[in-house]
Design an enzyme around this catalytic site. Sequence first.
Site, PDB file in Angstrom:
ATOM      1  N   GLY A  18      -6.743 -10.931  78.450  1.00 25.68           N
ATOM      2  CA  GLY A  18      -8.112 -11.310  78.064  1.00 25.68           C
ATOM      3  C   GLY A  18      -8.199 -12.031  76.732  1.00 25.68           C
ATOM      4  N   LYS A  19      -7.181 -12.805  76.404  1.00 22.31           N
ATOM      5  CA  LYS A  19      -7.237 -13.566  75.143  1.00 22.31           C
ATOM      6  C   LYS A  19      -8.381 -14.577  75.186  1.00 22.31           C
ATOM      7  CE  LYS A  19      -3.361 -15.581  74.309  1.00 22.31           C
ATOM      8  NZ  LYS A  19      -3.325 -17.003  74.668  1.00 22.31           N
ATOM      9  N   CYS A 384     -19.229 -27.878  97.248  1.00 24.59           N
ATOM     10  CA  CYS A 384     -18.316 -29.002  97.404  1.00 24.59           C
ATOM     11  C   CYS A 384     -17.680 -28.976  98.790  1.00 24.59           C
ATOM     12  CB  CYS A 384     -17.294 -29.002  96.272  1.00 24.59           C
ATOM     13  SG  CYS A 384     -16.567 -30.611  96.020  1.00 24.59           S
ATOM     14  N   MET A 387     -19.923 -27.467 101.236  1.00 24.55           N
ATOM     15  CA  MET A 387     -20.985 -28.329 101.764  1.00 24.55           C
ATOM     16  C   MET A 387     -20.427 -29.221 102.866  1.00 24.55           C
ATOM     17  SD  MET A 387     -21.749 -31.810 101.277  1.00 24.55           S
ATOM     18  CE  MET A 387     -23.095 -32.911 101.010  1.00 24.55           C
ATOM     19  N   HIS A 510     -20.517 -28.878  91.788  1.00 25.28           N
ATOM     20  CA  HIS A 510     -20.140 -27.481  91.531  1.00 25.28           C
ATOM     21  C   HIS A 510     -21.154 -26.821  90.593  1.00 25.28           C
ATOM     22  CE1 HIS A 510     -16.067 -27.510  93.325  1.00 25.28           C
ATOM     23  NE2 HIS A 510     -16.103 -28.792  93.030  1.00 25.28           N
ATOM     24  N   GLU A 512     -21.574 -23.850  89.982  1.00 27.55           N
ATOM     25  CA  GLU A 512     -21.031 -22.667  89.303  1.00 27.55           C
ATOM     26  C   GLU A 512     -20.652 -22.929  87.851  1.00 27.55           C
ATOM     27  OE1 GLU A 512     -19.631 -24.266  91.866  1.00 27.55           O
ATOM     28  OE2 GLU A 512     -17.446 -24.324  91.769  1.00 27.55           O
TER      29      GLU A 512
END
Length: 551
Positions: A18-19, A384, A387, A510, A512
């Site tokens: 988790g750096k 993308c 779709m 995208h 997101e």
Amino acid sequence: MSKTRFIFCTGGVVSSVGKGLTVASIGRILKARGLKVAIQKLDPYLNVDPGTMSPYQHGEVFVTTDGAETDLDLGHYERFTDENVTRLSNVTAGQVYSEIIEKERRGDYLGNTIQVVPHITNEIKRRILLVGSKTDADVVIVEVGGTVGDIEGEIFLEAIRQLRTGLRRKDALYVHVTFLPHIGATGELKTKPSQHSVRELRSKGIQPQVIIARADYPVNKELTDKMAMFCDVDPEAVIPLPTAESIYDVPLMLEDAGLGQYIVDKLKLDVPAELDLSEWRATVEQMRAATGTLRVAIVGKYVALHDAYMSVKEALVHAAAACHQKLDIRWIQSDELEKGRHLEELETVDGIVVPGGFGYRGIEGKILAARFARQNRVPYLGLCLGMQVMCIEFARHVLQYEDANSTEFDEATAYPVISLMPDQENIQEMGGTMRLGEYPCHLLPESIAAATYGLPEIRERHRHRFEFNNLYRDIFQQQGMRFSGLSPDNTLVEIAELVDHPYMLGSQFHPEFLSRPNRPHPLFVGLVKAAVAARDARRESPGHTVAEKDL
Ligand code: GLN
């Protein structure tokens, strides 16, 4: 000398602790003090960018507004700091070496020997300083990819070591993120690997001033004091970071452990505002307070590695929290779906997401998921490729174009409903040549898309070569598909939606990448709302589950 301060963040012991999230979180707690923050990731691999790597090697490729294909950590940076980064924020060894070699071929160095030190190190340093000057940031946080001890990372460590001498002492801070393994037999956390890692870092000439001690269990003061003593770090600068319930807790954990103030003091930062993490706390609180549970399937080719869909997953988390739902994501391997597996699981979900992807493997499974969603009125969001798949499915089963396909998967198809964009036709090189980055899109009034966004025009990020084939626009529209998002010149379909369906929508872009915890993306909120409605309707009349199971 510019006023910009630099925080260099290295990793020790093991990767994947988790750096990137820690760096993003440091960005958030500094921004919460009114500071302007920029973040950069240095990736020691030789690819110019991760765009040509398999998601299984690398996880998601995050696309920036200016069209760079970058490391997924940049997605965390954007989500946590709510600042858009640019291509300057991801430097790879591949970029640095190709630039220097190109210059050498041009003759820029005639007469000289080109060497790793100083030519490569200077180029790395130039790129780090450039982020500061271009963004005018108060603080630039630089994350060095990989772990200390990696051969390929050495040159980056040397560059950040050298930078310190070029800066004033108070302008640079070194943060080392380590991991404390847990020994099951004795139930103890161990600091020895962290001590070794710091020793290794010091052997490169870098003394960290802050250690972030990641662990899967609580880290007590005895351990942090021990690390402080052996690693020559202030005891208050050894920050315990046990695994959080939610990644969005991390800024709060670091702040509560005193890291923000420590950085401010060490870098002698002129803090423009009182610390304000209230919005962040409220968002985290909202996530925690969610009462309902929503089951959403992500049907993809790389689901065995969730990191391959990092932004999709987070966008779902943001939207679900905004609608007071906890998420139960069902990861469905698309190529198994086409072999008849996981169908029962698909029948239990409240919504389906088909994310982006490349190549034929698993496509038939995604088409099957789209068909299932259409026939059973299950809310569906296609991203993308998702779709494109939705359009192929519609062509095959509504228009009865039996072998309809994308020319990406079948060049000889009689119905190429998805085909290469004209400006992609003569492209030979694979790297960085797709339609990339942000483009405007006009929304059709009176459409689901327009209602969901509440805007007439949007800007979204793209990464594709193929596109809806305009020859088929009319027939699709006559049969119940609406093209509710188009490029301003009308040439490219950006959003397709089914007219007679609660929410079946696909975007060529995208969405997101634009979702933030405090600002969930409208298309994901649209999906979640429709999924909640579908779930609740099903609960009210349990007989009404899946209408057709003729797959
Ligand atoms: N492979 C498809 C294309 O290139 C979709 C790309 C994607 O999903 N990002 O158009």
